[in-house]
Design a protein around this motif. Structure first.
Motif, PDB file in Angstrom:
ATOM      1  N   VAL A  16      -5.764   2.507  -2.379  1.00 17.81           N
ATOM      2  CA  VAL A  16      -4.976   3.035  -3.554  1.00 17.81           C
ATOM      3  C   VAL A  16      -4.646   1.773  -4.458  1.00 17.81           C
ATOM      4  O   VAL A  16      -4.692   1.971  -5.731  1.00 17.81           O
ATOM      5  N   LEU A  17      -4.095   0.814  -3.894  1.00 19.10           N
ATOM      6  CA  LEU A  17      -3.686  -0.115  -4.773  1.00 19.10           C
ATOM      7  C   LEU A  17      -5.099  -1.007  -5.085  1.00 19.10           C
ATOM      8  O   LEU A  17      -4.620  -1.411  -6.322  1.00 19.10           O
ATOM      9  N   LEU A  18      -6.170  -0.797  -4.495  1.00 20.40           N
ATOM     10  CA  LEU A  18      -7.233  -1.423  -5.103  1.00 20.40           C
ATOM     11  C   LEU A  18      -7.696  -0.686  -6.456  1.00 20.40           C
ATOM     12  O   LEU A  18      -8.229  -0.998  -7.273  1.00 20.40           O
ATOM     13  N   PHE A  19      -7.561   0.570  -6.059  1.00 21.13           N
ATOM     14  CA  PHE A  19      -7.934   1.523  -7.329  1.00 21.13           C
ATOM     15  C   PHE A  19      -6.800   1.237  -8.561  1.00 21.13           C
ATOM     16  O   PHE A  19      -7.194   1.703  -9.560  1.00 21.13           O
ATOM     17  N   LEU A  20      -5.729   0.695  -8.663  1.00 16.03           N
ATOM     18  CA  LEU A  20      -4.988   0.611  -9.497  1.00 16.03           C
ATOM     19  C   LEU A  20      -4.948  -1.077  -9.965  1.00 16.03           C
ATOM     20  O   LEU A  20      -4.055  -1.534 -10.407  1.00 16.03           O
ATOM     21  N   LEU A  21      -6.121  -1.344 -10.243  1.00 25.33           N
ATOM     22  CA  LEU A  21      -6.546  -2.650 -10.715  1.00 25.33           C
ATOM     23  C   LEU A  21      -5.843  -3.067 -12.089  1.00 25.33           C
ATOM     24  O   LEU A  21      -5.188  -4.047 -12.196  1.00 25.33           O
ATOM     25  N   ARG A  22      -5.706  -2.022 -12.959  1.00 20.26           N
ATOM     26  CA  ARG A  22      -5.131  -2.421 -14.246  1.00 20.26           C
ATOM     27  C   ARG A  22      -3.525  -2.482 -13.900  1.00 20.26           C
ATOM     28  O   ARG A  22      -3.064  -3.215 -14.884  1.00 20.26           O
ATOM     29  N   THR A  23      -3.012  -1.993 -12.945  1.00 13.49           N
ATOM     30  CA  THR A  23      -1.646  -2.179 -12.871  1.00 13.49           C
ATOM     31  C   THR A  23      -1.275  -3.467 -12.030  1.00 13.49           C
ATOM     32  O   THR A  23      -0.223  -4.113 -12.445  1.00 13.49           O
ATOM     33  N   THR A  24      -2.202  -3.563 -10.996  1.00 13.63           N
ATOM     34  CA  THR A  24      -1.798  -4.710 -10.232  1.00 13.63           C
ATOM     35  C   THR A  24      -2.436  -6.206 -10.645  1.00 13.63           C
ATOM     36  O   THR A  24      -1.659  -7.096 -10.395  1.00 13.63           O
ATOM     37  N   GLY A  25      -3.468  -6.029 -11.520  1.00 15.18           N
ATOM     38  CA  GLY A  25      -3.854  -7.236 -12.018  1.00 15.18           C
ATOM     39  C   GLY A  25      -5.029  -7.879 -11.017  1.00 15.18           C
ATOM     40  O   GLY A  25      -5.156  -7.354  -9.814  1.00 15.18           O
ATOM     41  N   MET A  26      -5.976  -8.574 -11.409  1.00 18.59           N
ATOM     42  CA  MET A  26      -7.152  -9.235 -10.694  1.00 18.59           C
ATOM     43  C   MET A  26      -6.620 -10.055  -9.558  1.00 18.59           C
ATOM     44  O   MET A  26      -7.349 -10.063  -8.444  1.00 18.59           O
ATOM     45  N   THR A  27      -5.733 -10.927  -9.636  1.00 20.42           N
ATOM     46  CA  THR A  27      -5.039 -11.661  -8.546  1.00 20.42           C
ATOM     47  C   THR A  27      -4.616 -10.837  -7.353  1.00 20.42           C
ATOM     48  O   THR A  27      -5.117 -11.141  -6.264  1.00 20.42           O
ATOM     49  N   ALA A  28      -3.902  -9.870  -7.395  1.00 20.91           N
ATOM     50  CA  ALA A  28      -3.519  -8.985  -6.510  1.00 20.91           C
ATOM     51  C   ALA A  28      -4.684  -8.274  -5.996  1.00 20.91           C
ATOM     52  O   ALA A  28      -4.765  -7.819  -4.711  1.00 20.91           O
ATOM     53  N   HIS A  29      -5.687  -7.730  -6.825  1.00 22.06           N
ATOM     54  CA  HIS A  29      -6.660  -7.045  -6.427  1.00 22.06           C
ATOM     55  C   HIS A  29      -7.666  -7.842  -5.448  1.00 22.06           C
ATOM     56  O   HIS A  29      -8.168  -7.470  -4.427  1.00 22.06           O
ATOM     57  N   ILE A  30      -7.744  -9.048  -5.534  1.00 23.72           N
ATOM     58  CA  ILE A  30      -8.387 -10.095  -4.844  1.00 23.72           C
ATOM     59  C   ILE A  30      -7.505 -10.077  -3.438  1.00 23.72           C
ATOM     60  O   ILE A  30      -8.430  -9.987  -2.289  1.00 23.72           O
ATOM     61  N   ALA A  31      -6.481 -10.411  -3.419  1.00 24.63           N
ATOM     62  CA  ALA A  31      -5.552 -10.555  -2.337  1.00 24.63           C
ATOM     63  C   ALA A  31      -5.683  -9.146  -1.434  1.00 24.63           C
ATOM     64  O   ALA A  31      -5.714  -9.264  -0.250  1.00 24.63           O
ATOM     65  N   ILE A  32      -5.403  -8.110  -2.261  1.00 24.16           N
ATOM     66  CA  ILE A  32      -5.349  -6.838  -1.355  1.00 24.16           C
ATOM     67  C   ILE A  32      -6.865  -6.585  -0.684  1.00 24.16           C
ATOM     68  O   ILE A  32      -7.015  -5.974   0.284  1.00 24.16           O
ATOM     69  N   SER A  33      -7.841  -6.869  -1.464  1.00 23.34           N
ATOM     70  CA  SER A  33      -9.199  -6.597  -0.929  1.00 23.34           C
ATOM     71  C   SER A  33      -9.428  -7.709   0.407  1.00 23.34           C
ATOM     72  O   SER A  33      -9.949  -7.276   1.420  1.00 23.34           O
ATOM     73  N   VAL A  34      -8.844  -8.664   0.458  1.00 19.97           N
ATOM     74  CA  VAL A  34      -8.850  -9.712   1.470  1.00 19.97           C
ATOM     75  C   VAL A  34      -8.257  -8.848   2.769  1.00 19.97           C
ATOM     76  O   VAL A  34      -8.541  -9.087   3.842  1.00 19.97           O
ATOM     77  N   ILE A  35      -6.817  -8.678   2.396  1.00 25.88           N
ATOM     78  CA  ILE A  35      -6.099  -7.901   3.361  1.00 25.88           C
ATOM     79  C   ILE A  35      -6.861  -6.679   4.064  1.00 25.88           C
ATOM     80  O   ILE A  35      -6.980  -6.605   5.394  1.00 25.88           O
TER      81      ILE A  35
END
Length: 112
Positions: A16-35
């Motif tokens: 869900v957090l990965l699908f919220l890219l526009r909300t989280t931003g690219m840096t968080a998107h990358i960090a969440i995908s690594v997690i």
């Protein structure tokens, strides 16, 4: 099954957090995908012997890998619509298989 009950909500939240890219931003998107990949690796190591439907388990992980790889390529190569479509479809299929596998495992567990 206990590991599935821990892993599935964690991966659903990550998805869900990965699908919220526009909300989280690219840096968080990358960090969440690594997690997410670290959680997926840990879960695979812990449960490999307990897989009920190995083909779907492998396919689920493959879709996460496809989404991850296409995401990395999209960051470096812009303007290829097919990559974006593959990225999004594989992410959705990963989430769908995650839910299907949890339901299947719960159903099989209930029968035994």
């Amino acid at each position: 099954m206990k590991k599935d009950l821990i892993f599935t909500p964690v991966m659903l939240l990550i998805g869900v957090l990965l699908f919220l890219l526009r909300t989280t931003g690219m840096t968080a998107h990358i960090a969440i995908s690594v997690i997410g990949i670290l959680a997926l690796i840990a879960y695979t190591v812990l449960t490999k012997k307990e897989w009920k439907i190995p083909a779907l388990e492998i396919l689920m992980r493959a879709f996460y890998g496809i989404a991850l790889i296409t995401g990395i390529v999209i960051m470096n190569v812009h303007g290829i619509i097919a990559l974006t479509i593959i990225h999004k479809v594989s992410a959705v299929l990963f989430m769908a298989l995650l839910i299907v596998l949890l339901v299947t495992k719960a159903t099989l567990r209930k029968k035994t």
